[in-house]
Write an enzyme that holds these catalytic residues in place. Structure first.
Site, short mmCIF file in Angstrom:
data_model
loop_
_atom_site.label_atom_id
_atom_site.label_comp_id
_atom_site.label_asym_id
_atom_site.label_seq_id
_atom_site.Cartn_x
_atom_site.Cartn_y
_atom_site.Cartn_z
N LYS A 1 10.81 -6.50 -0.84
CA LYS A 1 11.47 -7.20 -1.94
C LYS A 1 12.96 -6.89 -1.92
O LYS A 1 13.39 -5.89 -1.37
CB LYS A 1 10.88 -6.77 -3.29
CG LYS A 1 9.40 -7.05 -3.43
CD LYS A 1 9.15 -8.52 -3.57
CE LYS A 1 7.68 -8.78 -3.79
NZ LYS A 1 7.31 -10.14 -3.69
N ASP A 2 13.72 -7.74 -2.56
CA ASP A 2 15.16 -7.61 -2.62
C ASP A 2 15.55 -6.39 -3.46
O ASP A 2 15.09 -6.23 -4.58
CB ASP A 2 15.74 -8.88 -3.25
CG ASP A 2 17.25 -8.94 -3.16
OD1 ASP A 2 17.89 -7.91 -2.87
OD2 ASP A 2 17.80 -10.02 -3.39
N LYS A 3 16.40 -5.55 -2.91
CA LYS A 3 16.85 -4.35 -3.63
C LYS A 3 17.68 -4.69 -4.85
O LYS A 3 17.63 -4.01 -5.87
CB LYS A 3 17.66 -3.46 -2.69
CG LYS A 3 18.23 -2.24 -3.38
CD LYS A 3 19.05 -1.38 -2.45
CE LYS A 3 19.65 -0.22 -3.23
NZ LYS A 3 20.31 0.73 -2.40
N ARG A 4 18.46 -5.76 -4.79
CA ARG A 4 19.39 -6.08 -5.87
C ARG A 4 18.74 -6.85 -7.02
O ARG A 4 19.42 -7.27 -7.93
CB ARG A 4 20.57 -6.86 -5.30
CG ARG A 4 21.40 -6.03 -4.33
CD ARG A 4 22.45 -6.86 -3.64
NE ARG A 4 21.91 -7.98 -2.87
CZ ARG A 4 21.41 -7.89 -1.65
NH1 ARG A 4 21.32 -6.73 -1.05
NH2 ARG A 4 20.96 -8.96 -1.03
#
Length: 123
Positions: free
Chosen positions: A60-63
């Site tokens: 998943k996207d860290k941000r």
């Protein structure tokens, strides 16, 4: 012979694992500003497990603020609850058990992603 905390926890789980309980605990992880790999490494430290015991269907996207399904081989719900109380458990990370299964979660098991996108600072 010197044994690490991981080896002791692993041996305790082998001795105590009920024969009628499925081998995998499935749970959801809510994370904000955490990469999947960093979250798994932190979970493994707090649970006294190696990171290879944890599997997930995709990164998943860290941000972003994300919810992700993970599973762990022979991790009890009780141990997950105690790990959440560990002083090393970080803010921005929450885990909740979904139950046990004999099915392991693997990369590619995703059935789809859902997104909610917030646009800020538009003029």
């Amino acid at each position: 012979r010197v044994r690490t905390a991981y080896q002791k926890a692993r041996d305790q789980d082998r001795e105590r694992w009920p024969g009628d309980r499925p081998n995998y605990l499935h749970f959801l992880v809510w994370k904000s500003d955490w990469s999947t790999h960093d979250a798994v490494n932190t979970l493994s430290t707090c649970c006294g497990r190696g990171s290879r015991c944890f599997t997930f269907a995709g990164s998943k996207d860290k941000r972003a603020v994300t919810v992700q399904a993970l599973c762990c081989h022979r991790l009890s719900e009780e141990r997950l609850r105690h790990a959440r109380m560990d002083r090393r458990w970080p803010r921005g990370l929450h885990a909740e058990s979904m139950g046990y299964s004999n099915e392991v979660l693997r990369l590619g098991d995703l059935q789809g992603n859902h997104f909610r996108i917030a646009l800020r600072g538009l003029s």
